[in-house]
Design an enzyme around this catalytic site. Sequence first.
Site, short mmCIF file in Angstrom:
data_model
loop_
_atom_site.label_atom_id
_atom_site.label_comp_id
_atom_site.label_asym_id
_atom_site.label_seq_id
_atom_site.Cartn_x
_atom_site.Cartn_y
_atom_site.Cartn_z
N SER A 172 30.04 17.28 -6.30
CA SER A 172 30.40 17.83 -7.59
C SER A 172 29.17 18.48 -8.24
O SER A 172 28.61 19.42 -7.68
CB SER A 172 31.04 16.74 -8.46
OG SER A 172 31.68 17.27 -9.59
N ASP A 191 42.37 20.21 -6.34
CA ASP A 191 41.27 19.80 -7.22
C ASP A 191 41.36 20.58 -8.53
O ASP A 191 41.23 21.81 -8.54
CB ASP A 191 39.94 20.08 -6.52
CG ASP A 191 38.76 19.43 -7.23
OD1 ASP A 191 38.82 19.26 -8.46
OD2 ASP A 191 37.77 19.10 -6.54
N HIS A 205 39.87 15.81 -6.88
CA HIS A 205 38.41 15.73 -6.94
C HIS A 205 37.87 14.43 -6.36
O HIS A 205 36.66 14.22 -6.30
CB HIS A 205 37.95 15.90 -8.40
CG HIS A 205 36.56 16.40 -8.54
ND1 HIS A 205 36.13 17.61 -8.05
CD2 HIS A 205 35.45 15.84 -9.13
CE1 HIS A 205 34.86 17.79 -8.32
NE2 HIS A 205 34.42 16.73 -8.98
#
Length: 203
Positions: free
Chosen positions: A104, A154, A185
Amino acid sequence: MTQSSYHYRAHEAEPGQPLLIVFHGTGGDENQFFGYGRQLLPDAGIVAPRGDVSEHGALRFFRRTGEGVYDMDDLRARTAAMARFVEDRIEQARPSRIIGLGYSNGANILASVILSRPELFDDAVLMHPLIPWQPEPNAGLAGRRMLITAGRNDPICPPSTTQLLADYLVGQKADVELFWHSGGHEIPQGEIAAVGRFIGDGS
């Protein structure tokens, strides 16, 4: 900014072993992927820097003004600082191979460092990255091994943006592998297995 400007956790290894540098996601810290890194490469040196930006108490590696909207001046400055940190760690470790792994926000700072200084990393794992701009052509990416992992649903990292990043890297002649899972995610077991295979294939 020098190496000491980042708080980090490290496992030292003998010179000539690989060096794995792991970057946490928003709200994580230097412990998020440290143990995972030790499992992936037990004999490697491991370095896990802590993001030095706080977003409402959640640690990050650079500022943003909204979801998917980056403070590009801050990103440039912190990318240069992180590149110097990585360079210092490489000089100290004298490794045989340098691998980056980020999730991320950690994947985003890792990708930004690679785009600016591709010679610093041999291999990279970008887990759920979001690079919402078109990078410039970069011949230094040729031959770099990269794994991008992502969820097809996501809500934070749109699949179309992930695909654009993969296509860009392929266009720069990087050796790119793209792993999709059906979720969002989160990091499911299949994604963890894909990372393990990629890391193992490069040894």
